[in-house]
Design a protein around this motif. Structure first.
Motif, PDB file in Angstrom:
ATOM      1  N   UNK A 106      44.208  39.949  79.132  1.00  0.00           N
ATOM      2  CA  UNK A 106      44.213  38.718  79.764  1.00  0.00           C
ATOM      3  C   UNK A 106      42.892  37.880  79.223  1.00  0.00           C
ATOM      4  N   UNK A 107      42.689  36.564  79.450  1.00  0.00           N
ATOM      5  CA  UNK A 107      41.587  35.879  78.816  1.00  0.00           C
ATOM      6  C   UNK A 107      40.507  36.193  79.485  1.00  0.00           C
ATOM      7  N   UNK A 108      40.217  36.577  80.601  1.00  0.00           N
ATOM      8  CA  UNK A 108      39.182  37.053  81.396  1.00  0.00           C
ATOM      9  C   UNK A 108      38.275  38.317  80.812  1.00  0.00           C
ATOM     10  N   UNK A 109      39.516  39.364  80.682  1.00  0.00           N
ATOM     11  CA  UNK A 109      38.867  40.599  80.016  1.00  0.00           C
ATOM     12  C   UNK A 109      38.501  40.366  78.603  1.00  0.00           C
ATOM     13  N   UNK A 110      39.452  39.740  77.977  1.00  0.00           N
ATOM     14  CA  UNK A 110      39.316  39.507  76.320  1.00  0.00           C
ATOM     15  C   UNK A 110      38.212  38.500  76.052  1.00  0.00           C
ATOM     16  N   UNK A 111      37.842  37.576  76.760  1.00  0.00           N
ATOM     17  CA  UNK A 111      36.884  36.583  76.207  1.00  0.00           C
ATOM     18  C   UNK A 111      35.843  36.064  77.357  1.00  0.00           C
ATOM     19  N   UNK A 112      35.965  36.661  78.525  1.00  0.00           N
ATOM     20  CA  UNK A 112      35.169  36.468  79.586  1.00  0.00           C
ATOM     21  C   UNK A 112      35.243  34.952  80.125  1.00  0.00           C
ATOM     22  N   UNK A 113      36.361  34.467  80.146  1.00  0.00           N
ATOM     23  CA  UNK A 113      36.693  33.203  80.892  1.00  0.00           C
ATOM     24  C   UNK A 113      36.121  33.218  82.161  1.00  0.00           C
ATOM     25  N   UNK A 114      36.043  32.327  83.010  1.00  0.00           N
ATOM     26  CA  UNK A 114      35.671  32.398  84.360  1.00  0.00           C
ATOM     27  C   UNK A 114      36.719  32.232  85.493  1.00  0.00           C
ATOM     28  N   UNK A 115      37.749  32.124  85.152  1.00  0.00           N
ATOM     29  CA  UNK A 115      39.005  32.061  86.068  1.00  0.00           C
ATOM     30  C   UNK A 115      38.717  31.043  87.252  1.00  0.00           C
ATOM     31  N   UNK A 116      39.589  31.039  88.134  1.00  0.00           N
ATOM     32  CA  UNK A 116      39.743  29.919  89.164  1.00  0.00           C
ATOM     33  C   UNK A 116      39.211  30.486  90.444  1.00  0.00           C
ATOM     34  N   UNK A 117      39.080  29.564  91.516  1.00  0.00           N
ATOM     35  CA  UNK A 117      38.809  29.992  93.185  1.00  0.00           C
ATOM     36  C   UNK A 117      40.119  31.337  93.450  1.00  0.00           C
ATOM     37  N   UNK A 118      39.420  32.106  94.173  1.00  0.00           N
ATOM     38  CA  UNK A 118      40.312  33.441  94.776  1.00  0.00           C
ATOM     39  C   UNK A 118      41.256  32.835  95.790  1.00  0.00           C
ATOM     40  N   UNK A 126      43.379  34.068  87.863  1.00  0.00           N
ATOM     41  CA  UNK A 126      42.909  34.586  86.189  1.00  0.00           C
ATOM     42  C   UNK A 126      43.799  34.040  85.096  1.00  0.00           C
ATOM     43  N   UNK A 127      44.475  32.752  85.440  1.00  0.00           N
ATOM     44  CA  UNK A 127      45.096  32.494  84.305  1.00  0.00           C
ATOM     45  C   UNK A 127      44.298  31.552  83.540  1.00  0.00           C
ATOM     46  N   UNK A 128      44.651  31.166  82.126  1.00  0.00           N
ATOM     47  CA  UNK A 128      43.973  30.816  81.271  1.00  0.00           C
ATOM     48  C   UNK A 128      43.712  29.231  81.284  1.00  0.00           C
TER      49      UNK A 128
END
Length: 193
Positions: A106-118, A126-128
């Motif tokens: 996913x984008x969090x692991x691949x590019x280090x995106x921040x993600x949204x609130x848990x 963890x969506x883009x």
């Protein structure tokens, strides 16, 4: 000058100041023919054999284990065992290895995106997020960072040589090197002493 090497793993030097090092085994290779500073070099990897490989082995008089062929810059002027003496005077090298494959990420692991609130029903996690535009240009623009295959690509890094153990055929490099232990890569000398 270029050489095929196999990554053994990491270690450290023992002394006043400990340095992390990577151990690379120089793969035994045979120079088949030399043309304009480039040479056709055979080395052993796995048990792959087919008619074209058998033809090359017969043409150059190689034993069955030498089943892979690559074109490298070498110090040899004629066919025979690959000459590793240039590594004695080498100071800096360029290493090319395949990085560890991480599969579909996913984008969090691949590019280090921040993600949204848990929590609190955000449904973002963890969506883009948004990927396109509404009216203009009305499509997803090329090069958009999205989930996909991550790793398993050639990476070239500069490195310093700490030591060369000629008896064991091991090259000791300062710092880390991309790729998994046991993977094959290429070393190219950049700077001599």
């Amino acid at each position: 000058m270029e050489f095929i090497v196999e990554k053994i793993g990491m270690s450290r030097t023992v002394g006043d100041k400990s340095i992390p090092v990577t151990l690379l085994k120089i793969v035994p290779a045979k120079v088949c023919e030399v043309k304009d500073n480039k040479a056709l070099v055979a080395y052993a990897k796995g048990k792959k054999i087919n008619k074209p490989i058998e033809g090359m082995q017969k043409k150059y008089g190689l034993s069955k284990e030498f089943n892979r062929f690559v074109e490298l810059e070498v110090a040899n002027s004629e066919a025979g065992d690959l000459d590793i003496t240039p590594l004695k005077e080498a100071k800096k090298v360029k290493l090319t290895f395949k990085s560890k494959g991480r599969g579909f990420s996913g984008v969090i692991k691949r590019y280090g995106f921040g993600g949204g609130p848990g929590g609190h029903g955000s449904r973002f996690h963890r969506a883009p997020g948004s990927i396109g535009n509404a009216e203009f240009p009305g499509r997803v623009i090329k090069g958009r960072k999205m989930p996909g295959h991550y790793g398993n690509e050639n990476i070239t890094v500069n490195a310093d040589i700490v030591e060369l153990d000629e008896d064991m055929g091991v090259l000791i490099i300062k710092g880390s090197v991309p790729g998994a232990n046991g993977s094959l890569g290429k070393v190219r000398i950049v700077k001599w002493v």
